[in-house]
Enzyme design. Structure first.
Site, PDB file in Angstrom:
ATOM      1  N   ASP A  41     -42.160 -11.346   4.524  1.00 56.47           N
ATOM      2  CA  ASP A  41     -41.730 -12.353   3.548  1.00 56.47           C
ATOM      3  C   ASP A  41     -42.900 -12.687   2.640  1.00 56.47           C
ATOM      4  O   ASP A  41     -43.828 -13.376   3.059  1.00 56.47           O
ATOM      5  CB  ASP A  41     -41.265 -13.619   4.267  1.00 56.47           C
ATOM      6  CG  ASP A  41     -39.993 -13.409   5.059  1.00 56.47           C
ATOM      7  OD1 ASP A  41     -39.979 -13.760   6.252  1.00 56.47           O
ATOM      8  OD2 ASP A  41     -39.051 -12.863   4.483  1.00 56.47           O
ATOM      9  N   ASP A 178     -30.407 -13.011   5.938  1.00 50.92           N
ATOM     10  CA  ASP A 178     -31.738 -13.505   6.289  1.00 50.92           C
ATOM     11  C   ASP A 178     -31.765 -15.026   6.275  1.00 50.92           C
ATOM     12  O   ASP A 178     -31.497 -15.638   5.248  1.00 50.92           O
ATOM     13  CB  ASP A 178     -32.735 -12.959   5.254  1.00 50.92           C
ATOM     14  CG  ASP A 178     -34.175 -13.334   5.542  1.00 50.92           C
ATOM     15  OD1 ASP A 178     -35.031 -13.007   4.703  1.00 50.92           O
ATOM     16  OD2 ASP A 178     -34.431 -13.937   6.592  1.00 50.92           O
TER      17      ASP A 178
HETATM   18  C1  DX5 Z   1     -37.073 -17.449   4.696  1.00 51.78           C
HETATM   19  C2  DX5 Z   1     -37.404 -16.027   5.043  1.00 51.78           C
HETATM   20  C3  DX5 Z   1     -36.790 -15.569   6.345  1.00 51.78           C
HETATM   21  C4  DX5 Z   1     -37.225 -16.345   7.543  1.00 51.78           C
HETATM   22  C5  DX5 Z   1     -36.270 -16.064   8.666  1.00 51.78           C
HETATM   23  O1  DX5 Z   1     -37.315 -17.651   3.359  1.00 51.78           O
HETATM   24  O2  DX5 Z   1     -36.959 -15.174   4.014  1.00 51.78           O
HETATM   25  O3  DX5 Z   1     -37.106 -14.201   6.556  1.00 51.78           O
HETATM   26  O4  DX5 Z   1     -38.499 -15.958   7.891  1.00 51.78           O
HETATM   27  O5  DX5 Z   1     -36.613 -16.886   9.716  1.00 51.78           O
HETATM   28  P1  DX5 Z   1     -35.516 -17.535  10.682  1.00 51.78           P
HETATM   29  O6  DX5 Z   1     -34.828 -16.379  11.380  1.00 51.78           O
HETATM   30  O7  DX5 Z   1     -36.373 -18.356  11.599  1.00 51.78           O
HETATM   31  O8  DX5 Z   1     -34.586 -18.336   9.857  1.00 51.78           O
END
Ligand code: DX5
Length: 231
Positions: A41, A178
């Protein structure tokens, strides 16, 4: 390794939730559990209200991992920085439709640079915004939370958008989700047509990562997936 071909449901750990102090070991742990791809990310503190990391982290992990590297650019100027992430070892680059005026040009540049291309849309962005570019992408990412932080609650209304995107792109393009993906939300998104599940907290927030991934796989296996089989 490149983006897995469409046709299977893939679980993709998001390293944003991993222990940055031992990142190579964290990635090796999920590799040992059989995942094929991990997501990075990239946040610039401008397009999203958070700053994560840049090409040096991707390059450092590239020296230690054979997995496919999926780089999500949550940055205001993806065209300017995509090349640096490709040089660092990215196999796939996803940019946000909200940040690009000429998306087809960027997709063309990514393909010419030898990586696969993805386009992402935020929860509030209409699917109409990607109708022209989606057919040229290997992946479409439907954000199921507002981007910027891990550990947020899944937004139920985004399931309808997953269905719309799957209807738009058909079976040959990966539909990624996501944000807030867990054993509880897997049936909702896979049932709606998602086949690429980015997971942060529900894997790296758990002590036993292999068991966490197995639990997610069981949730996938018990959900009829419109377009994909479980590896
Ligand atoms: C948020 C990111 C995601 C996040 C997902 O902006 O794009 O990839 O890291 O994390 P979880 O699964 O904890 O929601």
């Amino acid at each position: 390794m490149r983006l897995p071909k469409a046709g299977t449901v893939e679980i993709v750990p998001s390293v944003l939730a991993a222990d940055f102090g031992r990142l190579a070991a964290e990635v090796a742990e999920v590799e040992a559990a059989g995942v094929k791809m991990i997501q990075f990310d990239i946040m610039d503190g401008h397009f999203v209200p958070n700053i994560s990391f840049g090409p040096p982290i991707v390059a450092a992990l590239r020296r230690h991992s054979p997995l496919a590297f999926d780089v999500q650019l949550m940055i205001s100027d993806p065209r300017r920085y995509a090349e640096a992430f490709i040089r660092a070892g990215a196999d796939h680059i996803t940019f946000h439709i909200e940040t690009v005026d000429r998306p087809l040009d960027l997709v063309d540049e990514l393909h010419k640079a030898g990586v696969t291309a993805g386009v992402a849309l935020n929860p509030e962005t209409d699917v109409l915004r990607i109708i022209d570019v989606a057919p040229y992408c290997e992946l479409v990412l439907v954000m199921t939370v507002h981007p910027g932080f891990g550990g947020q609650e899944f937004i139920p209304e985004t399931a309808q958008k997953v269905r719309q995107v799957r209807d738009l792109v058909g079976p040959a393009t990966r539909v990624q989700v996501d944000g807030g993906i867990s054993v509880e939300t897997v049936p909702i998104v896979v049932g709606a047509g998602a086949d690429t599940l980015v997971v942060g907290t529900a894997i790296f927030g758990k002590k036993d990562r292999r068991a966490a991934i197995e639990d997610l796989r069981r949730a996938v296996a018990s959900t009829p997936a419109p377009f994909a089989s479980v590896p």
